[in-house]
Design a protein around this motif. Structure first.
Motif: not given
Length: 586
Positions: A44-60
């Motif tokens: 909304n603020d006018g930026y182009r966004v690239v998202v890089v993700c790690s593997a999900r972590s659990g509770n521990t």
């Protein structure tokens, strides 16, 4: 800093790019903030966004996806069920075999139309999975089921607006997990998990995570695209690295800058193909000579984000964590710790190595080389300023030029705006910047049998350590004595073998339950007596010092103390040398 004026008749400048890296804990616990708040606000603020993700972590940590995948890899070579060698002919005669988890998948439409049962049969190689009922289940089957169950539950929890999107991602997650199961069964048949296979298995975690993030964005009306990087590295990117790896006799070679430069360019080209869609990029970026784990370590997703930022000439690389930024000390242990507005890459690297989880040093090297600031942000407090990692040797004019060239939206107009770099921000910290502690340390001391250290004394010591793969954190020497601080999580059997090898050099003593206390500051050398104040403070607090280490550059003054005194020592030194009001810039 105001946005540059637009010239009449010129085409509008492209929107600035922000690369956002999210860790496994953030994806696992704060996905609603990422896809429902942070990413939409930047768009909304006018930026182009690239998202890089790690593997999900659990509770521990033990239940994190990466650890579960590594466990499944080990379980694949410890079969519980019957010998599967009789199934090899069926594999050979099969018209369709399971692709490895790291190979490109078929287009989505090619497999969404089929039933899930058919996907299971195809992914596991003509139905080895459960072909003979429960008796054929292997140890890794339960682990794969747990991974699949965790991700399906996460998808169902976050995707609440579109049944179509939810059904689509459920089928994709099911497909990936059954394909993983087939790959593990193939590994079980040949009774081998190579480093390449382990990398491929680990890469499944990032793919599963990114599928959920991309689907969650689509569920909220944001057009996104999953960008899987398993095949981004080819011979053109590797160049001479592959030839060097094939000839290396002393372990894998370190990947050079030429490799990273080519890879960042390739990543930029691939991400540019996404157009207006938000790329959701897997932190795993393929198999490299000597294995990605060996070359980079568990922080490879940070490096991937950095290379994406370089390839796109991003305005900023943001690393989102569960803390507001980098502090002068661990705020959980030191109540008076202050948030640092800026820190140099050298200081951040030292803090990372000596106990504070800041950011992978390879990551800083790549983006700082391209004059791209790194911002540490809190996913639970997205409006916080965070901490900027950027060299203090860059001139104000150069910083302003870099930022002006990359930013077309005024930071004051956007509450989440990337970092501007005025000259005041780049002024160096005078004296110490932060203090950290590294727990679980063992001190290994060698006392020479001779009156003086003989020729080859050090070579024999470090040869024995290298033989068993032991890394030394600190070293202190005298005329006939050498003390080395090493990580205490080393197995007792390995430490016993090292001790046995070193007994021919001299007398050996081992001190356990120790900790390394490190005072970090790039410009401490500009202040007289910092080391003296630190050690005097520890002495006044009855903290015994086992060994001391300080480099000529004085960026780090470290000492080894007993682990039971670690928190007390942290607070004492912080109160004496770091407890002050934040410097206010005009």
């Amino acid at each position: 800093m105001s946005a540059p004026a637009k010239l009449r008749g010129n085409p509008p400048a492209p929107a600035p790019i922000v690369v956002q890296k999210y860790g496994g804990t953030s994806v696992g616990k704060q996905l609603h903030m990422i896809t429902g708040n942070i990413v939409p606000q930047y768009l909304n603020d006018g930026y182009r966004v690239v998202v890089v993700c790690s593997a999900r972590s659990g509770n521990t940590k033990a239940t994190g996806t990466t650890n579960l995948l590594l466990r499944a890899a080990l379980e694949a070579i410890r079969p519980k069920g019957p010998d599967l060698s009789s199934s090899v002919p069926s594999l050979r005669n099969s018209p369709s075999q399971s692709p490895a988890p790291g190979t490109p998948v078929t287009p989505r439409q090619s497999y969404l139309s089929g039933s899930l049962s058919n996907l299971r049969m195809t992914a596991s190689g003509v139905g080895l999975d459960k072909m003979n009922g429960d008796d054929d289940r292997q140890l890794f089957d339960d682990t794969v089921d747990q991974i699949k169950r965790d991700h399906l539950e996460a998808a169902q929890k976050t995707i609440v607006n579109s049944k179509e999107v939810l059904q689509e991602v459920e089928e994709e997650l099911e497909y990936d997990c059954e394909r993983l199961r087939g790959f593990l069964r193939a590994a079980q048949i040949i009774d081998e998990i190579s480093t390449r296979s382990k990398d491929i298995i680990m890469g499944v975690g990032e793919r599963l995570s990114c599928r959920i993030v991309a689907a969650s964005l689509r569920d909220r009306g944001i057009d996104s695209e999953l960008v899987s990087l398993e095949s981004i590295i080819d011979w053109d990117v590797l160049g001479d690295e592959a030839e060097v790896a094939s000839k290396s006799a002393d372990g894998p070679p370190q990947l050079g800058q030429e490799f990273y430069s080519k890879l960042s360019q390739r990543l930029g080209e691939r991400l540019a193909e996404c157009g207006d869609r938000v790329p959701v990029v897997t932190g795993f970026f393929g198999v490299v000579p000597g294995s990605l784990l060996a070359q980079v370590g568990r922080g490879y997703s940070d490096l991937c984000a950095a290379l994406c930022a370089v390839g796109l000439s991003a305005a900023e690389l943001q690393v989102w964590k569960e803390v507001d930024g980098i502090f002068t000390a661990d705020p959980r242990k030191v109540p008076t710790a202050r948030l640092l507005s800026t820190i140099t890459p050298e200081e951040a690297a030292e803090l990372t190595y000596y106990g504070s989880e800041v950011i992978h040093p390879f990551t800083m090297e790549q983006v700082i080389r391209a004059a791209i600031p790194i911002r540490i942000k809190n996913v639970e407090n997205p409006r916080g300023e965070g901490t900027i990692i950027f060299p203090d040797t860059v001139s104000a004019d150069a910083a302003d030029e870099t930022h002006t060239a990359k930013t077309t939206v005024a930071p004051s107009a956007a509450p989440y705006a990337p970092a501007s770099l005025p000259s005041s921000v780049l002024e160096p910290h005078l004296g110490p910047t932060a203090i950290t502690i590294k727990d679980t340390v063992v001190v290994l001391s060698v006392h020479s049998n001779r009156k003086t250290i003989s020729h080859g004394f050090f070579a024999r010591i470090f040869g024995a350590l290298d033989k068993h793969g032991i890394v030394v954190d600190l070293i202190s020497t005298s005329e006939v004595h050498v003390s080395m601080a090493i990580h205490g999580e080393i197995r007792k059997s390995v430490l016993d073998r090292v001790t046995r090898d070193l007994k021919v050099v001299g007398e050996i003593s081992i001190s356990r339950d120790m900790a390394i206390l490190s005072l970090v500051g790039k410009h401490m050398k500009n202040m007289v007596g910092v080391a003296g104040k630190m050690f005097t403070t520890l002495a006044e607090g009855n903290v015994n010092i086992e060994m001391i280490s300080q480099g000529a550059s004085e960026i780090n003054i470290s000492c080894v103390i007993e682990e039971r005194d670690a928190v007390k020592a942290l607070n004492l030194v912080h109160l004496k040398l770091l407890h002050q009001a934040p410097q206010v810039f005009s």
